[in-house]
Scaffold this motif. Structure first.
Motif, mmCIF file in Angstrom:
data_model
loop_
_atom_site.group_PDB
_atom_site.id
_atom_site.type_symbol
_atom_site.label_atom_id
_atom_site.label_comp_id
_atom_site.label_asym_id
_atom_site.label_seq_id
_atom_site.Cartn_x
_atom_site.Cartn_y
_atom_site.Cartn_z
ATOM 1 N N GLU A 59 10.027 0.096 25.953
ATOM 2 C CA GLU A 59 10.802 -0.024 26.950
ATOM 3 C C GLU A 59 11.203 1.454 27.293
ATOM 4 O O GLU A 59 11.790 1.689 28.201
ATOM 5 C CB GLU A 59 12.023 -0.678 26.758
ATOM 6 C CG GLU A 59 13.053 -0.292 25.557
ATOM 7 C CD GLU A 59 14.194 -1.249 25.318
ATOM 8 O OE1 GLU A 59 14.913 -0.816 24.255
ATOM 9 O OE2 GLU A 59 14.386 -2.124 25.973
ATOM 10 N N HIS A 60 11.086 2.388 26.268
ATOM 11 C CA HIS A 60 11.512 3.903 26.381
ATOM 12 C C HIS A 60 10.087 4.686 27.076
ATOM 13 O O HIS A 60 10.184 5.833 27.136
ATOM 14 C CB HIS A 60 11.882 4.499 25.213
ATOM 15 C CG HIS A 60 13.198 3.606 24.630
ATOM 16 N ND1 HIS A 60 14.167 3.573 25.242
ATOM 17 C CD2 HIS A 60 13.164 2.880 23.541
ATOM 18 C CE1 HIS A 60 15.096 3.045 24.549
ATOM 19 N NE2 HIS A 60 14.638 2.513 23.390
ATOM 20 N N GLY A 61 8.721 3.989 27.063
ATOM 21 C CA GLY A 61 7.710 4.590 27.494
ATOM 22 C C GLY A 61 6.506 4.346 26.674
ATOM 23 O O GLY A 61 6.555 3.577 25.675
ATOM 24 N N SER A 62 5.616 5.069 26.928
ATOM 25 C CA SER A 62 4.158 4.835 26.319
ATOM 26 C C SER A 62 3.918 6.083 25.125
ATOM 27 O O SER A 62 4.049 7.206 25.776
ATOM 28 C CB SER A 62 2.978 4.838 27.213
ATOM 29 O OG SER A 62 1.725 4.877 26.766
ATOM 30 N N PHE A 63 3.380 5.637 24.077
ATOM 31 C CA PHE A 63 3.216 6.609 23.058
ATOM 32 C C PHE A 63 1.860 6.646 22.559
ATOM 33 O O PHE A 63 1.494 5.308 22.385
ATOM 34 C CB PHE A 63 4.291 6.704 21.776
ATOM 35 C CG PHE A 63 5.924 6.628 22.264
ATOM 36 C CD1 PHE A 63 6.571 8.107 22.313
ATOM 37 C CD2 PHE A 63 6.463 5.593 22.816
ATOM 38 C CE1 PHE A 63 7.839 7.943 22.777
ATOM 39 C CE2 PHE A 63 7.917 5.802 22.822
ATOM 40 C CZ PHE A 63 8.621 6.796 23.158
ATOM 41 N N ARG A 64 1.232 7.865 22.352
ATOM 42 C CA ARG A 64 0.137 7.947 21.635
ATOM 43 C C ARG A 64 0.408 8.514 20.278
ATOM 44 O O ARG A 64 0.928 9.673 20.016
ATOM 45 C CB ARG A 64 -0.912 8.809 22.317
ATOM 46 C CG ARG A 64 -2.454 9.083 21.621
ATOM 47 C CD ARG A 64 -3.236 7.611 21.902
ATOM 48 N NE ARG A 64 -4.254 7.900 20.941
ATOM 49 C CZ ARG A 64 -5.190 7.040 20.452
ATOM 50 N NH1 ARG A 64 -5.194 5.813 21.262
ATOM 51 N NH2 ARG A 64 -6.239 7.190 19.760
ATOM 52 N N ALA A 123 0.856 -1.167 0.102
ATOM 53 C CA ALA A 123 -0.072 -0.078 0.152
ATOM 54 C C ALA A 123 0.795 1.297 0.111
ATOM 55 O O ALA A 123 1.925 1.487 0.646
ATOM 56 C CB ALA A 123 -0.755 0.099 1.197
ATOM 57 N N ALA A 124 0.467 2.207 -0.682
ATOM 58 C CA ALA A 124 1.103 3.215 -0.867
ATOM 59 C C ALA A 124 0.976 4.330 0.654
ATOM 60 O O ALA A 124 1.984 5.023 0.706
ATOM 61 C CB ALA A 124 0.831 4.217 -1.936
ATOM 62 N N THR A 125 -0.126 4.285 1.295
ATOM 63 C CA THR A 125 -0.281 4.977 2.068
ATOM 64 C C THR A 125 -1.177 4.524 3.197
ATOM 65 O O THR A 125 -1.751 3.427 2.909
ATOM 66 C CB THR A 125 -1.162 6.434 2.163
ATOM 67 O OG1 THR A 125 -2.257 5.885 1.449
ATOM 68 C CG2 THR A 125 -0.289 6.983 0.959
ATOM 69 N N VAL A 126 -1.208 4.923 4.515
ATOM 70 C CA VAL A 126 -1.957 4.404 5.714
ATOM 71 C C VAL A 126 -2.296 5.333 6.821
ATOM 72 O O VAL A 126 -1.122 6.333 6.731
ATOM 73 C CB VAL A 126 -1.363 2.821 6.325
ATOM 74 C CG1 VAL A 126 -0.065 3.190 6.697
ATOM 75 C CG2 VAL A 126 -2.351 2.341 7.183
ATOM 76 N N ARG A 127 -3.158 5.271 7.304
ATOM 77 C CA ARG A 127 -3.298 6.034 8.793
ATOM 78 C C ARG A 127 -3.277 5.241 9.848
ATOM 79 O O ARG A 127 -3.896 4.224 9.807
ATOM 80 C CB ARG A 127 -4.511 6.881 8.743
ATOM 81 C CG ARG A 127 -4.542 7.699 9.988
ATOM 82 C CD ARG A 127 -6.002 8.348 10.221
ATOM 83 N NE ARG A 127 -6.153 9.167 11.382
ATOM 84 C CZ ARG A 127 -7.497 9.769 11.792
ATOM 85 N NH1 ARG A 127 -8.511 9.598 10.897
ATOM 86 N NH2 ARG A 127 -7.212 10.391 13.028
ATOM 87 N N LEU A 128 -2.342 5.713 10.843
ATOM 88 C CA LEU A 128 -2.159 4.741 11.921
ATOM 89 C C LEU A 128 -2.248 5.338 13.220
ATOM 90 O O LEU A 128 -1.831 6.604 13.448
ATOM 91 C CB LEU A 128 -0.592 4.304 11.824
ATOM 92 C CG LEU A 128 0.039 2.976 12.741
ATOM 93 C CD1 LEU A 128 -0.722 2.035 12.501
ATOM 94 C CD2 LEU A 128 1.557 3.134 12.640
ATOM 95 N N SER A 129 -3.131 4.784 14.001
ATOM 96 C CA SER A 129 -3.516 5.342 15.470
ATOM 97 C C SER A 129 -3.582 4.625 16.460
ATOM 98 O O SER A 129 -4.081 3.662 16.353
ATOM 99 C CB SER A 129 -4.790 6.513 15.190
ATOM 100 O OG SER A 129 -5.686 5.569 14.737
ATOM 101 N N GLY A 130 -3.197 5.156 17.602
ATOM 102 C CA GLY A 130 -3.317 4.121 18.848
ATOM 103 C C GLY A 130 -2.274 4.146 19.892
ATOM 104 O O GLY A 130 -1.416 5.167 19.940
ATOM 105 N N THR A 131 -1.903 3.448 20.637
ATOM 106 C CA THR A 131 -1.071 3.417 21.553
ATOM 107 C C THR A 131 0.058 2.466 21.570
ATOM 108 O O THR A 131 -0.418 1.098 21.202
ATOM 109 C CB THR A 131 -1.809 3.388 23.338
ATOM 110 O OG1 THR A 131 -2.950 4.111 23.104
ATOM 111 C CG2 THR A 131 -0.803 3.505 24.224
#
Length: 252
Positions: A75-80, A63-71
């Motif tokens: 080991e370096h921490g939590s990212f949203r 796929a050429a593109t995608v939208r990615l969202s979530g948590t």
């Protein structure tokens, strides 16, 4: 789902037999053709779990593109994250440790944009120590490849890097039940009973992965807008603060 009977304009002066015949016809039409056809699948429901996973990974890579969202928990921490990714870069928001910033990468050019609160909490880059946080507020700060932060930050805007790292299950695979995400039928693949992660894959059309549960409860991500175009443009020059020269040639 039953089909709607046709509208019949009846004359009250017609014979009772005529009315009865029309009613019988309406009932007959209601019964005929009322069954809604099951949507055709892409065949994943006939495949073993490992092959479903492989098909999903191949679809994602193609796929050429995608939208990615979530948590994402590391080991370096939590990212949203909420990012749009393409072949030439990406853009979106990343939240970590109570702060949020925007990232934009166009080719090799990477920019970070944040408000005054972010810079006050994260600290101003050494090369910009003389500049007050107000100067950086909502401006695009160019991050040069020589900056140690470049590799980490650019990873959030790199489709292949993110998907290669995220779309990986760990353990014995098995196909789970079928479900639905935003109206799209899905089939579930689990690893180690779900402890090693799980993936929901579209059961119609291209077998894109639509949801990922990372193993070890390390976050959950949604993936949509596969193949949809989006604009990816560099900021205007008067919106950019560039400290690249200070990093590349600190003695000049």
């Amino acid at each position: 789902m039953t089909a709607t009977a046709p509208s019949l304009r009846l004359d009250w002066r017609r014979s009772v037999g005529g009315v009865a015949s029309a009613g019988a016809l309406a009932l007959a039409l209601t019964g005929c053709g009322a069954e809604e056809k099951e949507p055709e699948t892409n065949g994943l429901d006939q495949l073993p779990a490992a092959e479903i996973e492989e098909r999903a990974q191949e679809a994602a890579a193609g796929a050429a593109t995608v939208r990615l969202s979530g948590t994402v928990l590391t080991e370096h921490g939590s990212f949203r994250i909420d990012v749009r990714l393409g072949e030439d870069g990406g853009m979106g928001e990343v939240s970590a440790d109570g702060t949020t910033f925007e990232l934009l990468r166009v080719g090799d050019d990477l920019y970070i944009k944040a408000d005054q609160q972010f810079w006050e909490s994260e600290g101003i880059p050494e090369e910009l120590e003389s500049d007050p946080t107000e100067t950086l507020d909502s401006m695009y700060v160019r991050v040069v490849p020589e900056d140690p932060a470049y590799a980490e930050l650019s990873g959030f805007t790199d489709k292949n890097t993110l998907l290669d790292g995220l779309l990986a299950l760990d353990g014995e695979r098995e196909a789970g039940g079928e479900g639905e995400i935003d109206g799209t039928p899905t089939i579930r693949v689990e690893a180690d009973g779900g402890a090693g992660g799980a993936m929901e894959v579209s059961l119609t059309g291209t077998p894109y992965p639509l949801r990922l549960e990372r193993g070890g409860e390390a976050g959950q991500l949604s993936m949509d807008d596969w193949g949809e175009e989006f604009s990816l443009n560099a900021p205007k020059e008067d919106e950019i603060i560039d400290y690249g020269d200070a990093v590349i040639n600190p003695d000049e």
